[in-house]
Write an enzyme that holds these catalytic residues in place. Structure first.
Site, mmCIF file in Angstrom:
data_model
loop_
_atom_site.group_PDB
_atom_site.id
_atom_site.type_symbol
_atom_site.label_atom_id
_atom_site.label_comp_id
_atom_site.label_asym_id
_atom_site.label_seq_id
_atom_site.Cartn_x
_atom_site.Cartn_y
_atom_site.Cartn_z
ATOM 1 C CE LYS A 161 9.662 40.770 -130.375
ATOM 2 N NZ LYS A 161 9.225 39.308 -129.821
ATOM 3 C CG ASN A 162 9.225 37.627 -127.215
ATOM 4 O OD1 ASN A 162 8.636 38.097 -128.134
ATOM 5 N ND2 ASN A 162 9.381 36.017 -127.292
ATOM 6 N NE ARG A 194 5.852 34.120 -136.337
ATOM 7 C CZ ARG A 194 6.176 34.192 -135.532
ATOM 8 N NH1 ARG A 194 7.004 35.022 -136.322
ATOM 9 N NH2 ARG A 194 5.859 33.891 -134.425
ATOM 10 C CB CYS A 204 9.786 37.100 -137.811
ATOM 11 S SG CYS A 204 10.826 38.986 -136.989
ATOM 12 N NE ARG A 242 8.544 43.076 -135.187
ATOM 13 C CZ ARG A 242 8.611 41.094 -134.970
ATOM 14 N NH1 ARG A 242 9.384 40.743 -135.817
ATOM 15 N NH2 ARG A 242 8.523 40.864 -133.723
ATOM 16 C CG ASP A 300 13.487 33.970 -129.781
ATOM 17 O OD1 ASP A 300 12.981 33.240 -131.152
ATOM 18 O OD2 ASP A 300 12.220 34.435 -129.176
HETATM 19 C C1 UD1 Z 1 6.910 33.071 -129.243
HETATM 20 C C2 UD1 Z 1 7.684 34.213 -129.379
HETATM 21 C C3 UD1 Z 1 8.483 33.791 -130.420
HETATM 22 C C4 UD1 Z 1 9.869 32.700 -129.859
HETATM 23 C C5 UD1 Z 1 8.606 31.462 -130.228
HETATM 24 C C6 UD1 Z 1 8.766 29.868 -129.698
HETATM 25 C C7 UD1 Z 1 6.141 35.762 -128.185
HETATM 26 C C8 UD1 Z 1 6.012 37.079 -129.403
HETATM 27 N N1 UD1 Z 1 6.846 34.923 -130.031
HETATM 28 O O1 UD1 Z 1 6.729 32.472 -130.604
HETATM 29 O O2 UD1 Z 1 9.790 34.705 -129.971
HETATM 30 O O3 UD1 Z 1 10.345 31.971 -131.979
HETATM 31 O O4 UD1 Z 1 7.972 31.763 -128.880
HETATM 32 O O5 UD1 Z 1 9.876 29.679 -128.336
HETATM 33 O O6 UD1 Z 1 6.518 35.529 -127.992
HETATM 34 N N2 UD1 Z 1 2.035 26.265 -133.248
HETATM 35 C C9 UD1 Z 1 0.953 25.630 -134.128
HETATM 36 N N3 UD1 Z 1 -0.261 25.973 -133.506
HETATM 37 C C10 UD1 Z 1 -0.448 27.056 -133.077
HETATM 38 C C11 UD1 Z 1 0.846 27.789 -132.541
HETATM 39 C C12 UD1 Z 1 1.858 27.500 -132.518
HETATM 40 O O7 UD1 Z 1 1.251 24.662 -135.112
HETATM 41 O O8 UD1 Z 1 -1.990 27.756 -132.575
HETATM 42 C C13 UD1 Z 1 3.273 25.995 -133.860
HETATM 43 C C14 UD1 Z 1 4.252 27.070 -134.386
HETATM 44 O O9 UD1 Z 1 4.317 26.808 -136.125
HETATM 45 C C15 UD1 Z 1 5.384 26.165 -134.100
HETATM 46 C C16 UD1 Z 1 5.557 26.025 -132.333
HETATM 47 O O10 UD1 Z 1 4.094 25.832 -132.110
HETATM 48 O O11 UD1 Z 1 6.175 25.250 -134.610
HETATM 49 C C17 UD1 Z 1 5.727 26.556 -131.360
HETATM 50 O O12 UD1 Z 1 4.960 28.350 -130.992
HETATM 51 P P1 UD1 Z 1 5.124 28.943 -130.260
HETATM 52 O O13 UD1 Z 1 5.478 28.763 -129.562
HETATM 53 O O14 UD1 Z 1 3.657 29.343 -130.199
HETATM 54 O O15 UD1 Z 1 5.461 30.752 -131.154
HETATM 55 P P2 UD1 Z 1 4.473 31.811 -130.669
HETATM 56 O O16 UD1 Z 1 3.604 32.155 -128.998
HETATM 57 O O17 UD1 Z 1 4.350 32.163 -132.410
#
Ligand code: UD1
Length: 431
Positions: A22-23, A122, A117, A400, A307
């Site tokens: 999915k990701n 986020r 989610c 999803r 996850d």
């Molecule tokens: C992706 C995955 C999600 C998984 C997560 C962590 C997808 C579509 N989703 O989410 O299933 O749970 O990785 O493995 O691939 N953060 C910031 N600022 C930012 C971005 C992130 O502070 O601009 C923080 C977030 O709040 C979180 C951490 O960084 O605490 C990791 O988030 P991130 O790896 O970015 O998660 P996603 O890419 O949204």
């Protein structure tokens, strides 16, 4: 509206084929925006997040042709608009990849802030910082992110990620593939789907090196050409079925996996007394004795994936005695399943990012409400292992991310059905 009805207590036996990740799919499909020509993408999971992202591309002017349920041809030669409507963007978290892809190819993007989610705050500040480092103007107003490359194309630069972020790392790759010169992403995330996005883009003519390490180098190229690419298997879907067998007992061969991607999950299940045998691109999961307690700390790859945390919590509730400690290292709000598990007889105490799980050995069926994708999957696992009947509502969260979850589980002997909810029940559910 529909719900799952599970009659639990049946050990699972047989074979399950894992779908595409999915990701990876929700990043690779937007990445097709960068390609001048037709991309044939295989092993796309048939899940609602994919339906939404394909719908968004079509709305922007892409031609999307269905070859079969898991293969699509996407041609982004005639994109009409760089504006992603609010109602579509909100339906998935990964709509943020449209910003990097549109900005990288067309020098502008207007994308509503992403949904997805609710796992706590986020933010997308690291994504925005990356675009700015590459020379884009970025403005967030009225729920939209407006970005523009003043000269129509971005400039390569060094991007340092303050925090390891999967989404920001992929978005920085998408934005820089067609930029002028060299981009270096430092402290990049290393998840398998980051490598998959880089492999997809390289197969279409990009020049990305180091994906899978914490320093990724991207030499900008003038354009990308069409081609064919097959998405990697889903690590989390495979892990979810492994956890299901751990919870219910039995023996299941999980096929179409990359064993290396499963190492972090395999090691933890082995600590819990589950027997795991690798055979090429399959893994055989057998439970021969009681589940043992353990501790889990979630971390970026190659650490234990956040996850998989709720699914493992379901298994740890079923340990025969002993206390397990879970430490959630990524998200603030990943314990929303706990109150639902307590309805089944679980004993879990949460304090901030830590959950203390008592092994109670046995759960009983109850009506549950899925609150996010992986929490919903964990409720299915708990329901499969519990005695009696478990009904899970709000299953749109689960759909999803899992292709044909019910069919795959029925194929290994689970008693799980999708049932339509009568209107009266829906109203009661909404109270
Ligand atoms: C992706 C995955 C999600 C998984 C997560 C962590 C997808 C579509 N989703 O989410 O299933 O749970 O990785 O493995 O691939 N953060 C910031 N600022 C930012 C971005 C992130 O502070 O601009 C923080 C977030 O709040 C979180 C951490 O960084 O605490 C990791 O988030 P991130 O790896 O970015 O998660 P996603 O890419 O949204």
């Amino acid at each position: 509206m529909q719900k799952y009805v599970i009659h639990g207590g049946h050990p699972l036996f047989g074979e399950i084929d894992v779908s595409g990740a999915k990701n990876a799919a929700v990043a690779i499909i937007p990445a097709a925006l960068l390609v001048d020509g037709c991309c044939r993408i295989e092993n796309i999971p048939q899940i609602s997040d994919v339906t939404v992202v394909l719908e968004i591309l079509q709305e922007l002017g892409a031609e999307v042709r269905t070859i079969n349920k898991n293969t699509f041809e996407i041609d982004c030669s005639h994109i009409r608009s760089c504006r992603v409507p609010d109602e579509l963007s909100r339906r998935m978290r990964a709509s943020y990849y449209l910003i990097g892809a549109l900005l990288g190819r067309f020098g502008e993007a207007e994308v509503s802030m992403p949904g997805g989610c609710d796992l706590g705050v986020r933010p997308i500040d690291l994504h925005i910082k990356s675009f700015k480092t590459l020379g884009a103007d970025v403005d967030v107003q009225g729920g939209f992110v407006y970005t523009r490359a003043p000269k129509g194309r971005l400039d390569g630069a060094t991007i340092y990620m303050d925090q390891v972020s999967v989404g920001a790392s992929i978005n920085a790759i998408l934005a820089s593939v067609l930029a002028d010169g060299l981009t270096v992403i430092e402290n990049a995330a290393k998840e398998p789907h980051i490598v998959d996005v880089a492999n997809f883009l390289n197969s279409m003519g990009a020049n990305i090196m180091g994906a899978g390490t914490d320093v990724i180098k991207i030499h900008g190229v003038a354009s990308l050409h069409g081609g064919t690419y097959s998405i990697i298997p889903d690590q989390i879907e495979a892990g979810t079925y492994m956890a299901a067998v751990a919870a219910t007992g039995g023996c299941v061969t999980i096929r179409n996996i990359i064993p290396k991607h499963m190492d972090c999950i395999t090691a933890k299940l082995e600590e819990m007394g589950i027997q795991i045998d690798e055979q090429g691109d399959s893994i055989i999961v057998t439970r021969t004795s009681d589940i043992q307690r353990t501790n889990i700390k979630t971390m970026p790859y190659p650490g234990f994936p956040t996850d998989m945390q709720p699914q493992m919590a379901a298994c740890l509730c079923l340990a025969n005695g002993g206390t397990s400690i879970i430490n959630e290292g990524i998200w603030e709000n990943r314990y929303r399943y706990v109150d639902e598990f307590k309805r089944m007889g679980a004993e879990i105490q949460v304090d901030g990012k830590v959950a203390v799980v008592e092994g109670v050995g046995h759960l009983t069926g109850a009506p549950l409400r899925a609150c996010d994708l992986r929490a919903g999957a964990a409720m299915v696992i708990a329901g499969l292992a519990a005695s009696g009947t478990t009904e899970i509502s709000c299953i749109h969260y689960i759909e999803r991310g899992y292709e044909n979850l019910v069919g795959k589980l029925c194929g290994v002997g689970a008693d799980i059905q999708i049932v339509n909810i009568a209107e009266d029940d829906v109203n009661q559910d909404a109270v």
